[in-house]
Design a protein around this motif. Structure first.
Motif, PDB file in Angstrom:
ATOM      1  N   VAL A   1      -2.493   8.904   6.179  1.00  0.00           N
ATOM      2  CA  VAL A   1      -2.023   9.088   4.799  1.00  0.00           C
ATOM      3  C   VAL A   1      -2.997   9.971   4.032  1.00  0.00           C
TER       4      VAL A   1
ATOM      5  N   GLN B   1       1.371   9.350  -3.612  1.00  0.00           N
ATOM      6  CA  GLN B   1       1.675   7.932  -3.667  1.00  0.00           C
ATOM      7  C   GLN B   1       2.037   7.417  -2.281  1.00  0.00           C
ATOM      8  N   VAL B   2       1.813   6.135  -2.088  1.00  0.00           N
ATOM      9  CA  VAL B   2       2.096   5.523  -0.796  1.00  0.00           C
ATOM     10  C   VAL B   2       2.820   4.199  -1.008  1.00  0.00           C
TER      11      VAL B   2
ATOM     12  N   GLU C   1       4.106   0.783   1.231  1.00  0.00           N
ATOM     13  CA  GLU C   1       3.948   0.050   2.486  1.00  0.00           C
ATOM     14  C   GLU C   1       5.172  -0.834   2.727  1.00  0.00           C
TER      15      GLU C   1
ATOM     16  N   ILE D   1      -7.033   2.963   2.167  1.00  0.00           N
ATOM     17  CA  ILE D   1      -6.404   3.494   0.950  1.00  0.00           C
ATOM     18  C   ILE D   1      -7.225   3.152  -0.295  1.00  0.00           C
TER      19      ILE D   1
ATOM     20  N   ILE E   1      -5.048   8.493  -4.382  1.00  0.00           N
ATOM     21  CA  ILE E   1      -3.822   7.954  -3.808  1.00  0.00           C
ATOM     22  C   ILE E   1      -3.393   6.724  -4.608  1.00  0.00           C
TER      23      ILE E   1
ATOM     24  N   THR F   1      -1.008   3.554  -4.913  1.00  0.00           N
ATOM     25  CA  THR F   1      -0.155   2.692  -4.097  1.00  0.00           C
ATOM     26  C   THR F   1       1.002   2.146  -4.916  1.00  0.00           C
TER      27      THR F   1
ATOM     28  N   VAL G   1       4.213   8.927   0.727  1.00  0.00           N
ATOM     29  CA  VAL G   1       4.133   8.575   2.146  1.00  0.00           C
ATOM     30  C   VAL G   1       4.586   7.129   2.300  1.00  0.00           C
TER      31      VAL G   1
ATOM     32  N   PHE H   1       4.509   4.071   4.767  1.00  0.00           N
ATOM     33  CA  PHE H   1       3.926   3.489   5.976  1.00  0.00           C
ATOM     34  C   PHE H   1       4.696   2.227   6.314  1.00  0.00           C
TER      35      PHE H   1
END
Length: 217
Positions: A49, A59-60, A62, A83, A89, A91, A127, A129
């Motif tokens: 990431v 941004q991520v 999960e 992270i 980044i 979240t 992203v 995950f």
């Protein structure tokens, strides 16, 4: 279900040696666990990431397995440890999808509706995950159905499992940015079974196998 299986496995373990493969259970009611190093896989996913978002950040999201499941906890712990060290980044939290493609697809749809992030005035990179390739596929299919090709948002997908005709193929096709293989434990299981049946008392309770990263271009 790691919690539900624990009692049954403990009953067997009271009579004979037990080797648990791939998915750990609660309380270690077994002779030996052989499986993937999930925490390391989580860290590797976090590093991917970071590489995808680079200094610009993004941004991520999960997409996790089941709540209170050891594999879920291990993957998430490793991932979040990486992270958390990168302020660039942001979240978007953790959504539990029970390892299922259809559940992940529904949760991704809810995420898109509730967040309403993908507007032309404020584009960004996201992203996703997912703790397995099936959930990553469900999320990607939802996005493909939700946006026309001309305005497809910048979303990347990372999965786990890396089976040749599934996750690894999606990486090769450019659909996923990465997946991480969980090695099978057939050889190690037989080796340890012979040793246990020969009367050896093992010094370890867990034997973790090295994952392999399968990365896109």
């Amino acid at each position: 279900d790691s919690v539900e299986l624990s009692e049954s496995i403990a009953a067997v373990y009271a009579r004979i040696p037990v080797i648990v493969l791939d998915r750990d259970v609660v309380g270690q009611p077994y002779t030996l666990f052989i499986g993937p190093d999930n925490e390391k896989i989580g860290r590797m996913a976090g590093e991917r990431v970071v590489a995808l978002l680079r200094e610009e950040g993004g941004q991520v999201l999960e997409l996790a397995g089941s709540e209170d499941s050891p594999p879920t906890d291990e993957l998430s712990r490793g991932f979040q440890s990486v992270i958390a060290a990168h302020r660039e980044i942001e979240t978007q939290g953790t959504i539990y999808a029970d390892w299922l493609k259809d559940t992940a697809a529904g949760e991704m749809k809810n995420f898109l509706i509730n967040k309403a992030y993908f507007v032309e005035a404020d584009p960004f990179t996201l992203v996703v995950f997912a703790h397995n390739d099936a959930m990553a596929l469900g999320a990607s299919e939802t996005v493909e159905k939700s946006f026309p090709k001309s305005s497809m948002p910048d979303i990347h997908y990372i999965g786990v499992d890396g089976l040749p005709n599934f996750g690894a193929r999606f990486v090769a096709e450019g659909r996923f940015d990465a997946t991480f293989s969980r090695p099978t434990a057939a050889k190690e299981t037989l080796d340890y079974a012979y040793r246990i049946l020969g009367g050896e008392v093992l010094s370890e309770k867990r034997h973790l196998l090295e994952p392999k990263a399968i990365l896109g271009d």
